[in-house]
Design an enzyme around this catalytic site. Structure first.
Site, mmCIF file in Angstrom:
data_model
loop_
_atom_site.group_PDB
_atom_site.id
_atom_site.type_symbol
_atom_site.label_atom_id
_atom_site.label_comp_id
_atom_site.label_asym_id
_atom_site.label_seq_id
_atom_site.Cartn_x
_atom_site.Cartn_y
_atom_site.Cartn_z
ATOM 1 N N GLU A 235 1.050 -1.235 0.039
ATOM 2 C CA GLU A 235 0.070 0.159 -0.021
ATOM 3 C C GLU A 235 0.812 1.323 -0.082
ATOM 4 O OE1 GLU A 235 -3.256 0.113 2.774
ATOM 5 O OE2 GLU A 235 -3.237 2.339 2.555
ATOM 6 N N ARG A 313 -7.478 2.745 13.805
ATOM 7 C CA ARG A 313 -8.404 1.669 13.664
ATOM 8 C C ARG A 313 -8.417 0.538 14.724
ATOM 9 N NH1 ARG A 313 -11.684 -0.805 9.522
ATOM 10 N NH2 ARG A 313 -11.309 0.872 8.029
ATOM 11 N N GLU A 718 -10.803 -7.876 4.510
ATOM 12 C CA GLU A 718 -10.231 -8.126 5.838
ATOM 13 C C GLU A 718 -10.887 -8.670 7.154
ATOM 14 O OE1 GLU A 718 -9.334 -3.736 5.199
ATOM 15 O OE2 GLU A 718 -7.444 -3.994 6.152
#
Ligand code: MTE
Ligand code: LUZ
Ligand code: MOS
Length: 774
Positions: A235, A313, A718
């Site tokens: 990423e 997160r 995920e």
């Protein structure tokens, strides 16, 4: 009203992966299959922390086959990169900040020549003591951010309730994508660059190549054929590799490849963040989790990379599926002399979820309760539906999933049978564990929730589909083909998905946060809708019907809804559109509505919706060796109304097994000087076929259509990763059967860790027996 002779839409059907045959025949092209004139050898630092770095390249640069040796001093533009903070020197400049940091590039004709030249570099520096662990960083006050906090209620009000407290540690994990990081850069006339990259984020590669070379973005095109896995590791961290190859072109004028062998990849690139969390969980007499006080630290490594959104997160998932009225969550990212830890499937979510699950497990072990029951007591329900950050959990599906799975897997009967077995079995113990998940879907960095598409129809009715997502094996291209084929009413075969490229769709977000198909699916749908709007009036004219007449596109035909026999082939319509000068190319653009989060206040709506799932894992372990096997796993996962059920099942299976690897066998060990010792498959063990549950039953939740999402589907990449935590609960069940005491199980739960946990139960048992005896 479809004529029976018209084939149905491919939407919601089983599809084979668009590249399945090419993957297996070897026809699929990866970046390393593309030839280049020269290769790049990345010279890595051999110490974790040093200053006054001086590199003398004179002897090495005159060696046979060497075309350039590049160090920080040579960089033409900005020497710093980084996806958010822009704090990462592309090559070490004076200071060395981790063992394995890139300090120079040797551009040569062969790897042998490059390695020989690298051995002739004269590298001088002064070494210093490295900060490696989270505890080292806390002691040295070394952080990447100020603490982020989410709080509500009043923890003082629950202080007299039953409290379990502890320190929960979760390990790092290497992405171990089968295809290591790779890029090929080619010179293009006019001082332009073409970069072929194995990246989840081609726009970032384009931007950073332009930036480091000091040129404008329009002089760089980055394209991605496919990845042999990314899992978050490509990423932000494929960018560096693309920049290395581009620097090679800048200094040599030749095409240059940068491909990392496994050892280099594992030493250079970041991993899943290890976390260390200090927690206090308070339960009332009805087993409600009424208070949760947690301070979490992650090991961010040397630069910030994506560590702050990963931490956010983790904070967003400390509640997992449970309503907790009083809480205080604080998170901070430690700055250490390790590779910069980065995105990895779950993006901090798993590290958050493990903490609350450990608290529940320990509470249940202390009180001899079935943790499945305590979990169920605490779910979000309509009357208790606000997350710690204030987002509503609308009509939670947790009870439905729980009840269906507990029944279909015969949980109760199996747990009783296991308890009976454990009473008499001496050297094999069994355990069963339940795990549910609620996972927020959307990028936690809100502006990234956008996507684009470019759909081009040719006069024969065949289609080239471009969208902003990248393919890493997850099946995104297959799903996008299905969306496009459905909207335009053609078969999947009529659609060709092109390489992801920044000259087709600009300014893209990474393919990440499981949102690739949500975001790009909408963009593709919108682009196709524009084309259909242009084609419909023409179709009505050709079919000789009124302007208000309903027209449908399906199965390669365009027909009148009321009388499907009145039809023409799609290809004929396209040819006529060209003749009549109607554009057959359209873009689509989508952004997720209604997402906002105030980080200062710790309040907002960071997620568009939540994905849910649950798993039940059964293990059998040997108390003599600590070795174990997953005997059976049942999963029920909510993917909405799946666009591609077989691909989604594959994602659920893969995520679960990858999670099992994280929690059981994969271990990154460093020496006290910060050198990674487990940098190859000989010592770093990812799950193999033998680690897959012997009996693996994956079901998708039926009648689960989601509102406002493309074709009612939900993100899948995920969320099921966290279902693997059921393994930990199962192991604890097995181990606690020895002495019925709280289990001390370190993660990853390797055989050694399990054996240690078994011994500590036995010690409790022996102590108790001693007490009885005397
Ligand atoms: N599946 C495969 N086969 N390979 C991968 O690299 N990456 C995972 C998941 N599934 C991955 C995968 C991660 S980390 C994410 S975020 C999503 O796929 C990204 O793709 P999507 O948004 O299209 O689901
Ligand atoms: N947030 C998130 C992000 O939830 N997932 C991601 O992959 C991500 N990447 C960058 C910034 N925020
Ligand atoms: Mo996935 S960790 O969001 O690339």
């Amino acid at each position: 009203m479809k004529s029976p002779s018209i084939p149905a839409s491919p939407m919601h059907k089983a599809h084979k992966h668009e590249s399945a045959f090419r993957h297996t025949s070897g026809d699929a092209q990866y970046v390393d299959d593309i030839r280049a004139d020269l290769i790049t050898h990345v010279v890595l630092s051999e110490v974790a922390r040093a200053t006054n770095l001086v590199i003398d390249t004179s002897r090495a640069s005159s060696m046979v086959g060497v075309h350039a040796i590049i160090t920080a001093a040579d960089i033409p533009g900005d020497p710093l990169v980084g996806p958010i903070m822009h704090d990462e020197p592309i090559l070490a400049d004076g200071d060395i900040l981790y063992h394995g940091q890139a300090i120079a590039l040797v551009i040569a004709e062969s790897y042998e020549e490059a390695r020989l030249a690298a051995s002739q570099l004269n590298i001088q520096y002064e070494t210093h003591t490295a900060i490696l662990s989270i505890q080292d960083a806390i002691d040295a006050n070394s952080f990447h951010n100020r603490p982020h906090r989410i709080a509500r209620g009043d923890l003082l009000s629950v202080e007299d309730q039953t409290c379990v407290e502890g320190i929960c540690q979760t390990p790092a994990q290497d992405h171990f994508y089968l295809e290591t990081q790779a890029a090929v850069a080619r010179p293009v006339e006019g001082g332009c660059y073409e970069i072929l990259s194995s990246t989840q984020h081609p726009t970032e590669v384009q931007k950073m190549v332009a930036h480091v070379l000091g040129i404008s973005s329009n002089r760089v095109v980055c394209s991605v054929p496919r990845m042999g896995g990314g899992f978050g590791g490509k990423e932000s961290q494929a960018t560096q590799i693309g920049v290395f190859a581009a620097l090679g072109v800048w200094f040599t004028g030749c095409s240059v490849k940068c491909w990392l062998d496994r050892d280099t990849d594992m030493k250079l690139t970041g991993k899943r963040h290890p976390f260390q969390s200090f927690y206090r969980a308070y339960f009332d007499s009805n087993h409600h989790l009424v208070g949760f006080d947690v301070e979490i630290f992650s090991n961010g490594g040397w630069t910030s990379d994506l560590s702050i959104p990963v931490m956010d997160r983790a904070l967003f998932h400390l509640d997992n599926a449970y309503h907790i009225p009083n809480l205080n969550f604080v998170g901070r990212v430690c700055k250490t002399n390790l590779p910069s830890n980065t995105a990895f499937r779950g993006f901090g979510g798993p590290q958050g979820v493990v903490v609350v699950e450990e608290a529940i497990n320990r509470y249940c072990e202390r009180l001899s309760l079935d943790p499945l029951i305590v979990r169920k007591i605490n779910y979000y329900r309509n009357e208790n539906n606000r997350t710690p950050y204030g987002q509503e959990v609308p009509a939670p599906r947790l009870d439905r999933i729980h009840d269906m799975l507990a029944t279909s897997s015969s949980y109760q009967q199996r747990r009783e049978a296991i308890d009976a077995w454990n009473k008499t079995a001496r050297h094999t113990k069994r355990g069963i564990g339940y795990q549910c998940v609620k996972f927020g879907i959307s990028f936690t960095k809100a502006l990234l929730n956008q996507a684009g598409a470019l759909v081009q129809i040719y006069t024969d009715g065949s289609i080239q589909l471009n969208h902003s997502g990248t393919e890493m094996g997850q099946g995104l291209h297959t799903k996008m083909m299905a969306v496009c084929a459905h909207e335009l009413g053609v078969s999947m075969d009529a659609v060709r998905v092109m390489n992801t490229a920044t000259d087709k769709v600009p300014n893209t977000s990474p393919t990440a946060a499981s949102s690739g198909s949500d975001l790009n699916g909408q963009a593709v749908r919108i682009a196709c809708a524009t084309l259909i709007d242009r084609l419909k009036p023409l179709a009505r004219r050709i079919l000789n019907v009124q302007p208000q007449e309903d027209i449908q596109f399906c199965g390669g035909f365009v027909f009148v809804s009321r009388s499907p026999e009145q039809r023409i082939p799609f290809s004929q319509l396209c040819t006529q559109a060209w003749v009549e000068q109607i554009s057959l190319s359209a873009t689509g653009y989508y952004r997720t509505p209604g997402i906002a989060y105030d980080e200062e206040k710790g309040r907002g709506t960071p997620f568009f919706y939540f994905a849910y799932g649950a798993a039940i894992t059964e293990v059998e372990l040997s108390t003599l060796t600590g070795e174990y096997r997953i005997m059976r796993t049942d999963i029920l996962h909510d993917v909405g109304d799946s666009m591609s059920p077989d691909i989604d099942k594959g994602q659920v299976e893969g995520a679960y097994v990858q999670g099992v690897g994280w929690l059981s066998g994969e271990e990154l060990l460093y020496n006290p000087q910060g050198r990674l010792l487990t940098y190859a498959p000989s010592t770093y063990k990812i799950p193999s076929s033998g680690d897959v549950p012997l009996d693996f039953r994956v079901q998708l939740l039926p009648k689960a259509e989601a509102k406002g999402v493309i074709h009612g589907s939900k993100a899948v990449g995920e969320p099921p990763f966290m279902l693997s935590i059921s393994l930990v609960t199962a192991l604890r069940h097995a181990i606690s059967s020895i002495a019925n005491k709280e289990v001390q199980l370190r993660l990853p739960a390797t055989s050694e860790a399990v054996l240690r946990a078994v011994y500590s139960q036995r010690m409790v048992l022996e102590e108790e027996q001693d007490l009885i005896r005397f």
